[in-house]
Motif scaffolding. Structure first.
Motif, PDB file in Angstrom:
ATOM      1  N   MET A 185      22.386  14.262 -13.517  1.00 62.21           N
ATOM      2  CA  MET A 185      21.288  14.690 -13.327  1.00 62.21           C
ATOM      3  C   MET A 185      21.222  16.520 -13.538  1.00 62.21           C
ATOM      4  O   MET A 185      19.819  17.074 -13.784  1.00 62.21           O
ATOM      5  CB  MET A 185      21.164  15.247 -11.721  1.00 62.21           C
ATOM      6  CG  MET A 185      21.661  13.518 -10.833  1.00 62.21           C
ATOM      7  SD  MET A 185      20.193  11.628 -11.931  1.00 62.21           S
ATOM      8  CE  MET A 185      21.203  11.351 -13.155  1.00 62.21           C
ATOM      9  N   ILE A 186      21.957  17.835 -13.858  1.00 57.78           N
ATOM     10  CA  ILE A 186      21.051  18.895 -13.725  1.00 57.78           C
ATOM     11  C   ILE A 186      21.166  19.344 -15.513  1.00 57.78           C
ATOM     12  O   ILE A 186      20.188  20.051 -15.355  1.00 57.78           O
ATOM     13  CB  ILE A 186      22.940  19.627 -13.158  1.00 57.78           C
ATOM     14  CG1 ILE A 186      22.783  19.477 -11.654  1.00 57.78           C
ATOM     15  CG2 ILE A 186      22.534  21.173 -14.166  1.00 57.78           C
ATOM     16  CD1 ILE A 186      23.983  20.369 -11.752  1.00 57.78           C
ATOM     17  N   THR A 187      21.623  18.111 -16.267  1.00 59.07           N
ATOM     18  CA  THR A 187      21.869  18.149 -17.341  1.00 59.07           C
ATOM     19  C   THR A 187      19.993  17.516 -17.663  1.00 59.07           C
ATOM     20  O   THR A 187      19.447  18.268 -18.361  1.00 59.07           O
ATOM     21  CB  THR A 187      22.868  17.395 -18.126  1.00 59.07           C
ATOM     22  OG1 THR A 187      23.672  17.623 -18.403  1.00 59.07           O
ATOM     23  CG2 THR A 187      22.242  16.847 -19.621  1.00 59.07           C
ATOM     24  N   GLY A 188      19.448  16.678 -17.225  1.00 58.82           N
ATOM     25  CA  GLY A 188      18.151  16.345 -16.910  1.00 58.82           C
ATOM     26  C   GLY A 188      17.040  17.134 -16.748  1.00 58.82           C
ATOM     27  O   GLY A 188      15.962  17.875 -17.593  1.00 58.82           O
ATOM     28  N   TYR A 189      17.330  17.551 -15.482  1.00 58.59           N
ATOM     29  CA  TYR A 189      16.595  19.058 -15.067  1.00 58.59           C
ATOM     30  C   TYR A 189      16.816  19.974 -15.772  1.00 58.59           C
ATOM     31  O   TYR A 189      15.838  20.299 -16.044  1.00 58.59           O
ATOM     32  CB  TYR A 189      17.295  19.525 -13.787  1.00 58.59           C
ATOM     33  CG  TYR A 189      16.181  20.395 -13.336  1.00 58.59           C
ATOM     34  CD1 TYR A 189      15.589  20.019 -12.037  1.00 58.59           C
ATOM     35  CD2 TYR A 189      16.493  21.552 -12.678  1.00 58.59           C
ATOM     36  CE1 TYR A 189      14.427  20.278 -11.705  1.00 58.59           C
ATOM     37  CE2 TYR A 189      15.858  23.214 -12.503  1.00 58.59           C
ATOM     38  CZ  TYR A 189      14.911  21.989 -11.240  1.00 58.59           C
ATOM     39  OH  TYR A 189      14.099  23.133 -10.641  1.00 58.59           O
ATOM     40  N   THR A 190      18.139  20.745 -16.042  1.00 58.92           N
ATOM     41  CA  THR A 190      18.247  21.686 -17.120  1.00 58.92           C
ATOM     42  C   THR A 190      17.090  21.810 -18.475  1.00 58.92           C
ATOM     43  O   THR A 190      16.504  22.465 -19.374  1.00 58.92           O
ATOM     44  CB  THR A 190      19.060  22.316 -17.555  1.00 58.92           C
ATOM     45  OG1 THR A 190      20.233  21.252 -18.127  1.00 58.92           O
ATOM     46  CG2 THR A 190      19.567  22.623 -15.560  1.00 58.92           C
ATOM     47  N   LEU A 191      17.523  20.302 -18.802  1.00 64.57           N
ATOM     48  CA  LEU A 191      16.287  20.217 -20.551  1.00 64.57           C
ATOM     49  C   LEU A 191      15.160  20.091 -19.888  1.00 64.57           C
ATOM     50  O   LEU A 191      14.487  20.803 -20.957  1.00 64.57           O
ATOM     51  CB  LEU A 191      17.561  18.884 -20.760  1.00 64.57           C
ATOM     52  CG  LEU A 191      18.411  18.130 -21.199  1.00 64.57           C
ATOM     53  CD1 LEU A 191      18.683  16.479 -21.463  1.00 64.57           C
ATOM     54  CD2 LEU A 191      18.394  19.354 -22.860  1.00 64.57           C
ATOM     55  N   GLY A 192      14.916  19.863 -19.298  1.00 61.18           N
ATOM     56  CA  GLY A 192      13.172  19.918 -18.329  1.00 61.18           C
ATOM     57  C   GLY A 192      12.597  21.341 -18.871  1.00 61.18           C
ATOM     58  O   GLY A 192      12.119  22.125 -19.372  1.00 61.18           O
ATOM     59  N   GLY A 193      13.798  21.896 -17.456  1.00 62.66           N
ATOM     60  CA  GLY A 193      13.438  23.455 -17.489  1.00 62.66           C
ATOM     61  C   GLY A 193      13.469  24.349 -18.686  1.00 62.66           C
ATOM     62  O   GLY A 193      12.990  25.806 -18.996  1.00 62.66           O
TER      63      GLY A 193
END
Length: 382
Positions: free
Chosen positions: A331-339
């Motif tokens: 989930m952090i991977t997805g979020y940080t890719l968005g960020g």
């Protein structure tokens, strides 16, 4: 680790992470506005803002392995020290090159802090109250995001004092973290481990929803502040546009967690996507109605942050034991890719398409998220 003892460590690490987020929320808009005032384009500001998120995205796949080898507390302490190096670089530096190098250190530290805190929280929170516990923690992060950009206006400080104050906050965080014994947490057996890539393959739709959360909550603050500054607002007023995103995040996290405990996940995710679509369409009118910048920011921060929280809660239900480290990392991977993608893509869309171009891009992402929410519904019925 006993329940009460486990949660004691969770909340101490959570307090440290909240302080780190506060320092970041203080520094990021100030640096973005300083770069804009120095003549850099919104695309360049967006590229600078993406650096820490790019580092997190690159490193987060290996963080579960580091946590397994070092333990959560030791990895967290090293993350704090890297964050301190970044904060000192921001405060002492006065050029894009120095600030970029400091962002690299900050992003490396954030990868360890983020995964350690949320994996431990997802593992130890009581299942029947997991949404509310996660929501309360995310509310504290939202409060930090909300307060940070308002520091220049509240204290009447210029850019340099704010950056030094952020460094002091990180020093306090390091003192709290280094006081925790390294063996204060117990770890599940190695066979329970799940890697980031395995978790991403298991729940790709949730990772995509977390990506959307990263774009809206973390990827728009610096660019929106720089855009507001370009319209003629002073430092304090322009930074408060980014602050509106933090206020929204603060207000929505606990309600989102409570909703996750009570309603179907697909219904909650779908409602969030529709709110993002409405706000993104409304942003097209911001050129004629500047007050919409703050209103839209509230929705972007609140719903964007809620999407990540809801995705993390869903993962906590689907993974167990040490596997939560891999699930949280996904989930952090997805979020940080968005960020990571958010600042550069939004800055570019704003520079070449204006508010209408950015509105169209964000509306398309909201529609894709609505599709993903309905996929969760089919998965639950399967």
């Amino acid at each position: 680790m006993k329940g009460a003892s486990a949660m004691w460590v969770v909340w101490r690490l959570g307090a440290c992470t909240t302080l780190i987020v506060l320092a970041f929320a203080m520094a990021a808009p100030v640096m973005a506005i300083s770069l804009q005032q120095a003549g850099y384009s919104t695309a360049a500001v967006g590229a600078f803002a993406m650096i820490p998120f790019a580092l997190i995205a690159l490193l987060i796949p290996v963080v579960p392995t580091v946590l397994a080898r070092w333990g959560i507390v030791r990895a967290y302490q090293w993350g704090c020290l890297l964050q301190l190096g970044g904060a000192l670089g921001y405060a002492a530096g006065d050029s894009l090159g120095v600030w970029s190098a400091a962002s690299v250190a900050s992003g490396m530290g954030a990868a360890a802090l983020w995964n350690a805190t949320e994996a431990l929280l997802a593992r130890e929170a009581p299942p029947e109250r997991r949404g509310r516990v996660m929501g309360l923690y995310q509310t504290s992060l939202g409060a930090a995001l909300a307060l940070g950009p308002f520091v220049p206006a509240l204290l009447g400080w210029g850019a340099r004092p704010v950056l030094w104050a952020a460094a002091v906050v990180v020093v306090v965080c390091c003192a709290i973290a280094l006081a925790i014994p390294r063996h204060a947490t117990s770890e599940p057996p190695p066979h329970a481990q799940s890697g980031t890539w395995h978790a991403l393959r298991s729940v790709p739709v949730l990772a995509g929803i977390a990506f959307t959360g990263g774009v809206f909550e973390a990827g728009l603050g610096s660019v929106s502040a720089a855009y507001a500054s370009g319209t003629g607002l002073n430092l304090s007023a322009a930074a408060s546009v980014a602050g509106a995103i933090g206020v929204g995040s603060f207000l929505c996290q606990y309600p989102a967690g409570a909703a996750a405990d009570r309603f179907k996940a697909s219904s909650v995710f779908s409602s969030a996507a529709l709110l993002l679509l409405a706000a993104s369409l409304a942003f097209a009118l911001a050129g004629r109605a500047p007050w919409l910048l703050w209103l839209v920011g509230l929705v972007w921060g609140g719903v964007g942050g809620a999407l990540y929280t809801l995705a993390m809660i869903r993962v906590a239900h689907e993974f167990a034991g040490r596997a939560t480290a891999g699930g949280a990392a996904a989930m952090i991977t997805g979020y940080t890719l968005g960020g990571t993608v958010g600042p550069l893509a939004s800055g570019s869309a704003l520079q070449w398409g204006g508010v209408v171009g950015l509105s169209a891009a964000l509306s398309s992402l909201a529609v894709a998220t609505l599709w993903a929410a309905r996929r969760i519904g089919r998965r639950q019925r399967a």
